[in-house]
Write an enzyme that holds these catalytic residues in place. Sequence first.
Site, mmCIF file in Angstrom:
data_model
loop_
_atom_site.group_PDB
_atom_site.id
_atom_site.type_symbol
_atom_site.label_atom_id
_atom_site.label_comp_id
_atom_site.label_asym_id
_atom_site.label_seq_id
_atom_site.Cartn_x
_atom_site.Cartn_y
_atom_site.Cartn_z
ATOM 1 C CD GLU A 1 -2.845 -1.147 2.361
ATOM 2 O OE1 GLU A 1 -3.952 -0.619 2.488
ATOM 3 O OE2 GLU A 1 -2.332 -1.847 3.247
ATOM 4 C CB CYS B 1 2.729 7.653 3.166
ATOM 5 S SG CYS B 1 2.966 6.448 4.484
ATOM 6 C CB CYS C 1 4.427 -4.678 10.089
ATOM 7 S SG CYS C 1 5.705 -3.944 11.145
ATOM 8 C CB CYS D 1 2.983 -1.419 17.235
ATOM 9 S SG CYS D 1 4.754 -1.193 16.962
ATOM 10 C CB CYS E 1 -0.004 -0.520 14.459
ATOM 11 S SG CYS E 1 0.273 -0.353 12.684
ATOM 12 C CB CYS F 1 -0.632 7.051 11.259
ATOM 13 S SG CYS F 1 0.203 8.478 10.637
HETATM 14 N N1 SAH Z 1 7.425 0.706 11.555
HETATM 15 C C1 SAH Z 1 7.794 2.099 11.418
HETATM 16 C C2 SAH Z 1 7.147 2.755 10.225
HETATM 17 C C3 SAH Z 1 5.630 2.928 10.338
HETATM 18 S S1 SAH Z 1 5.321 4.620 10.524
HETATM 19 C C4 SAH Z 1 7.497 2.823 12.704
HETATM 20 O O1 SAH Z 1 6.871 2.239 13.582
HETATM 21 O O2 SAH Z 1 7.950 3.957 12.866
HETATM 22 C C5 SAH Z 1 3.686 4.600 11.085
HETATM 23 C C6 SAH Z 1 3.474 5.512 12.278
HETATM 24 O O3 SAH Z 1 2.109 5.418 12.632
HETATM 25 C C7 SAH Z 1 4.280 5.087 13.480
HETATM 26 O O4 SAH Z 1 4.766 6.218 14.140
HETATM 27 C C8 SAH Z 1 3.236 4.386 14.345
HETATM 28 O O5 SAH Z 1 3.554 4.475 15.700
HETATM 29 C C9 SAH Z 1 1.992 5.155 14.014
HETATM 30 N N2 SAH Z 1 0.753 4.396 14.222
HETATM 31 C C10 SAH Z 1 0.582 3.064 14.198
HETATM 32 N N3 SAH Z 1 -0.707 2.757 14.424
HETATM 33 C C11 SAH Z 1 -1.363 3.924 14.590
HETATM 34 C C12 SAH Z 1 -2.731 4.258 14.834
HETATM 35 N N4 SAH Z 1 -3.659 3.318 14.934
HETATM 36 N N5 SAH Z 1 -3.040 5.567 14.917
HETATM 37 C C13 SAH Z 1 -2.105 6.521 14.782
HETATM 38 N N6 SAH Z 1 -0.804 6.264 14.529
HETATM 39 C C14 SAH Z 1 -0.443 4.975 14.452
#
Ligand code: SAH
Length: 362
Positions: free
Chosen positions: A93, A106, A113, A117, A120, A345
């Site tokens: 994506e 982006c 992944c 987390c 996410c 995000c």
């Molecule tokens: N794996 C890398 C790249 C992904 S960036 C990283 O973690 O940095 C995606 C960003 O979105 C990260 O900062 C993550 O913490 C954030 N993110 C993940 N799930 C989210 C959600 N449900 N709402 C808002 N931000 C989120």
Amino acid sequence: MNELSHLTGFSRDELTSFVKGLGMPRFRADQIFRGIHERRLTSFDQMTDLPKALREQLKQSAAIQSLTVESKYVSSDGTRRFLMKTADGRPVEAVFIPTENRDTICFSSQSGCALKCDFCLTAKLGLLRSLSAGEIVEQIITVLNDVYGEGGETPHGTNLVAMGAGEPFLNFENLIKALEIMSDEQGLFIVPGRVTVSTAGIVPKINEFAKLERRPNLAISLSAANDELRDKLMPINKRWNLDELLTSAKSFEKTLKRGERFTFEYVLLGGVNDTDGHARELADLLKKYDLRRVKINLIPHNPADQLGYHPSTAEQVKRFKELLESSGVSAYVRTPRGRDIYAACGQLAAKSEPNLVQIAGV
Ligand code: SAH
């Protein structure tokens, strides 16, 4: 992709050897490189500056495209999400985010992944596989061609963020190679200063990244300022804890050039990590490690049914930001974009429900 070489992921040197291998002179490599990256052509037939026989020869052994666009979703705010598939059927994506001054693309570094987390949605896919350099570059070309037409000018220039699906630093080599290809002035010409790579905290790779001469901007996803909470929210913290992460961040800070800063991202989860106490804890932590050339990007949580979190109230987001600022920390709130089409995000989970507004036929 049935033995065809995917030229989109070839550096200029690799392309030169490839072309030599086919018995062609070196300048053909430059023409092909320009064709793919500067003119953003998607087939050899369009490269009419090459002799026809040569185009036929190329078609036998090489390809420009390896991804197919399955669907495109357009948000009410103009954000576009592209759901693509690799040749072996893995979802990829990318998201186009228009803003007044500059557009941002982006892109994803992996399909799915591995990092789990807790807040996410991409984590729910698990890791399918890392993407090749060519699959990374092709995402950007596909998005630009959709928005500006094949080979069209990009009026605002483009920022790139490695903030889609996957952990970029777990696909370090391909990522760096893709960024090098994209920075070529005879190609897309997206220079490192316009690129930001976001990591969940793969410490050895942050250290390696710090040594790169021409490197993009760095963002580190923090989301908690104590180990107990970060262990729970971001299990990668059990491998490299806050002390290791912030020590490495401090070493990175020392390598910044004049005027440069880097970013900590902090997803705000209602009642979980967004209280006044958490804001103070975060400011104190930055002080403890003497991190000064940082800004905090506060990301309002983008909720989803499968995730057991809810967003902070607007008042608390504002208060969190103010508390950081009153401690001398620069803080910004990231406006969610494309939430309605699962493009924001943490929402990239290859969703393709028909109830999302879809513009087909890309
Ligand atoms: N794996 C890398 C790249 C992904 S960036 C990283 O973690 O940095 C995606 C960003 O979105 C990260 O900062 C993550 O913490 C954030 N993110 C993940 N799930 C989210 C959600 N449900 N709402 C808002 N931000 C989120």
